[in-house]
Enzyme design. Structure first.
Site, mmCIF file in Angstrom:
data_model
loop_
_atom_site.group_PDB
_atom_site.id
_atom_site.type_symbol
_atom_site.label_atom_id
_atom_site.label_comp_id
_atom_site.label_asym_id
_atom_site.label_seq_id
_atom_site.Cartn_x
_atom_site.Cartn_y
_atom_site.Cartn_z
ATOM 1 N N ARG A 50 14.720 -4.502 15.288
ATOM 2 C CA ARG A 50 13.588 -5.277 15.800
ATOM 3 C C ARG A 50 14.105 -6.352 16.747
ATOM 4 O O ARG A 50 15.295 -6.469 16.971
ATOM 5 C CB ARG A 50 12.697 -5.819 14.676
ATOM 6 C CG ARG A 50 13.300 -6.140 13.357
ATOM 7 C CD ARG A 50 14.082 -7.446 13.209
ATOM 8 N NE ARG A 50 13.506 -8.537 13.948
ATOM 9 C CZ ARG A 50 14.229 -9.444 14.577
ATOM 10 N NH1 ARG A 50 15.572 -9.406 14.557
ATOM 11 N NH2 ARG A 50 13.674 -10.425 15.240
ATOM 12 N N GLY A 51 13.155 -7.121 17.315
ATOM 13 C CA GLY A 51 13.535 -8.131 18.305
ATOM 14 C C GLY A 51 13.415 -7.505 19.690
ATOM 15 O O GLY A 51 13.978 -6.437 19.937
ATOM 16 N N ALA A 52 12.676 -8.169 20.576
ATOM 17 C CA ALA A 52 12.283 -7.535 21.842
ATOM 18 C C ALA A 52 13.439 -6.894 22.627
ATOM 19 O O ALA A 52 13.403 -5.686 22.912
ATOM 20 C CB ALA A 52 11.517 -8.543 22.686
ATOM 21 N N ASP A 233 8.152 -12.019 23.174
ATOM 22 C CA ASP A 233 8.051 -10.555 23.211
ATOM 23 C C ASP A 233 7.430 -10.080 24.512
ATOM 24 O O ASP A 233 7.658 -8.947 24.952
ATOM 25 C CB ASP A 233 7.242 -10.047 22.014
ATOM 26 C CG ASP A 233 8.080 -10.169 20.746
ATOM 27 O OD1 ASP A 233 8.127 -11.270 20.179
ATOM 28 O OD2 ASP A 233 8.734 -9.168 20.382
ATOM 29 N N LYS A 244 6.426 -14.065 17.853
ATOM 30 C CA LYS A 244 6.148 -13.877 16.416
ATOM 31 C C LYS A 244 5.008 -14.765 15.952
ATOM 32 O O LYS A 244 4.945 -15.949 16.305
ATOM 33 C CB LYS A 244 7.430 -14.175 15.623
ATOM 34 C CG LYS A 244 7.320 -14.039 14.115
ATOM 35 C CD LYS A 244 6.737 -12.704 13.657
ATOM 36 C CE LYS A 244 7.526 -11.520 14.132
ATOM 37 N NZ LYS A 244 6.774 -10.243 14.022
HETATM 38 O O1 MRU Z 1 8.500 -8.204 14.750
HETATM 39 P P1 MRU Z 1 9.844 -8.582 15.326
HETATM 40 O O2 MRU Z 1 10.824 -8.990 14.283
HETATM 41 O O3 MRU Z 1 10.367 -7.522 16.272
HETATM 42 O O4 MRU Z 1 9.538 -9.873 16.195
HETATM 43 C C1 MRU Z 1 10.571 -10.490 16.907
HETATM 44 C C2 MRU Z 1 10.150 -11.723 17.607
HETATM 45 O O5 MRU Z 1 9.005 -12.100 17.626
HETATM 46 C C3 MRU Z 1 11.213 -12.445 18.408
HETATM 47 O O6 MRU Z 1 10.961 -13.810 18.414
HETATM 48 C C4 MRU Z 1 11.176 -11.928 19.840
HETATM 49 O O7 MRU Z 1 11.258 -10.531 19.851
HETATM 50 C C5 MRU Z 1 12.257 -12.490 20.670
HETATM 51 S S1 MRU Z 1 13.834 -11.826 20.223
HETATM 52 C C6 MRU Z 1 14.974 -12.436 21.314
#
Ligand code: MRU
Length: 341
Positions: A50-52, A233, A244
């Site tokens: 996960r994480g963009a 994201d 998030k």
């Molecule tokens: O649902 P997730 O864990 O994929 O959400 C991740 C986030 O919201 C992060 O803050 C975002 O992707 C930035 S990561 C550099």
């Protein structure tokens, strides 16, 4: 510019693609060998990865895996479409898949696999470089000798191809000897802050304090925080930031207490085709994430749940956006276009 490092590694590309199963952190460090694109889609939906930015990098390598298995363009296009649609909000995902697919489409049949692999490796490397730059620029926003940062969710090495975005700023402050403390919100319901950010900080010896999400108001009112630094994201053309769930309330609180709120994100997170925050697709996740605490059921399955994975912070609440090209401040349609156009 000195290179800031981390001990955290979320993904390996070599004899194949392996990802660290983030669902099992911090209890176990289990690596999963990704079989093909369909397997990657499953892992992405299940939040094993996960994480963009990391979503984009993982999908890019997964498409390369698929290209190593077949040269058939229609099959590769279908795999690309499924990967791009695995999660809707982080624009990095579809963008990375389209970049790899464009390289595949432009290559001769015998070179499709190597073109895909090369495109994925390049994308990964560029994200690592972007994180370093974001860390450097973001750290410059804070002048104090010791700087304390409040952050949310996980924006570190577990979410990117490098040291992280918001957590990259924190790591850079630490490398400069200027980090007072990083305060990490737990990020209910999946606890990316409590499980992942705290674990990352421990791996790299960063001074971290965990707080329940709703303690942020008390913390900000106490004057212990110099800046709220978060990831993104998707950033719309007007500067609205999808991130998030829980980011928008932090932005309201930060404004109320006169604390700057900074969004740290690579250019791959900007989406100028999205005119404003309302046009950002927001993923709705399974209510079971909220009805349970870990494995324990706390609410009857018949109870309806509102569980958006992300919220949208309007640009007027964002003090600055830091990307690898510079600092966007004030955040307006014009400054966003200048940075990302
Ligand atoms: O649902 P997730 O864990 O994929 O959400 C991740 C986030 O919201 C992060 O803050 C975002 O992707 C930035 S990561 C550099």
């Amino acid at each position: 510019m000195t290179t800031v490092t981390t001990r955290v590694e979320p993904l390996r590309w070599g004899r194949g693609l392996e990802v660290l199963d983030q669902r099992q952190l911090p209890w176990r460090q289990a690596w999963i060998e990704v079989r093909d694109a369909a397997h990657a889609v499953h892992l992405i939906r299940a939040l094993a990865v996960r994480g963009a930015p990391l979503l984009g990098i993982t999908a890019a390598y997964a498409l390369a895996l698929e290209a190593l298995r077949t040269r058939d363009l229609p099959r590769l296009r279908i795999a690309a479409g499924r990967l791009a649609a695995a999660r809707p909000t982080a624009v990095n995902l579809a963008r990375a898949v389209h970049q790899v697919m464009a390289a595949v489409e432009a290559a001769r049949p015998q070179q499709r696999a190597s073109a895909a692999v090369q495109a994925a490796i390049t994308l990964h490397g560029l994200d690592a470089v972007a994180c370093q730059r974001i860390g450097e620029l973001g750290a410059r926003l804070f002048r104090g000798e010791k700087v304390s940062i409040l952050t949310h969710c996980n924006t570190g090495a577990l979410a990117t191809g490098g040291i992280g975005t918001a957590l990259g700023v924190v790591r850079t402050l630490h490398a400069q000897g200027r980090l007072g403390r990083v305060f990490a919100c737990e990020a209910r319901p999946v606890l990316q802050g409590a499980r992942l950010t705290v674990w990352e900080c421990q791996q790299d010896d960063l001074p971290v304090t965990l707080l329940p999400d709703h303690a942020a108001a008390t913390l900000l009112a106490s004057g212990q925080v110099d800046g709220v630094v978060l990831g993104a994201d998707r950033i719309a053309a007007d500067g609205a930031v999808a991130n998030k769930l829980g980011t928008y309330p932090l932005a309201v609180l930060a404004a109320r207490h006169g604390v700057p709120l900074v969004s740290a994100a690579p250019l791959s997170t900007f989406d100028l085709a999205c005119p404003d925050g309302r046009s950002i697709p927001i993923e709705q996740r399974d209510g079971e994430e909220v009805r349970r605490l870990g494995r324990h059921r706390v609410v009857d399955p018949s109870v309806p749940v509102f569980n958006p994975a992300f919220d949208v912070t309007p640009p007027e609440l964002v003090s600055a956006i830091v990307c690898e090209r510079g600092i966007v401040r004030p955040v307006t349609r014009d400054t966003v276009r200048e940075a990302a156009g």
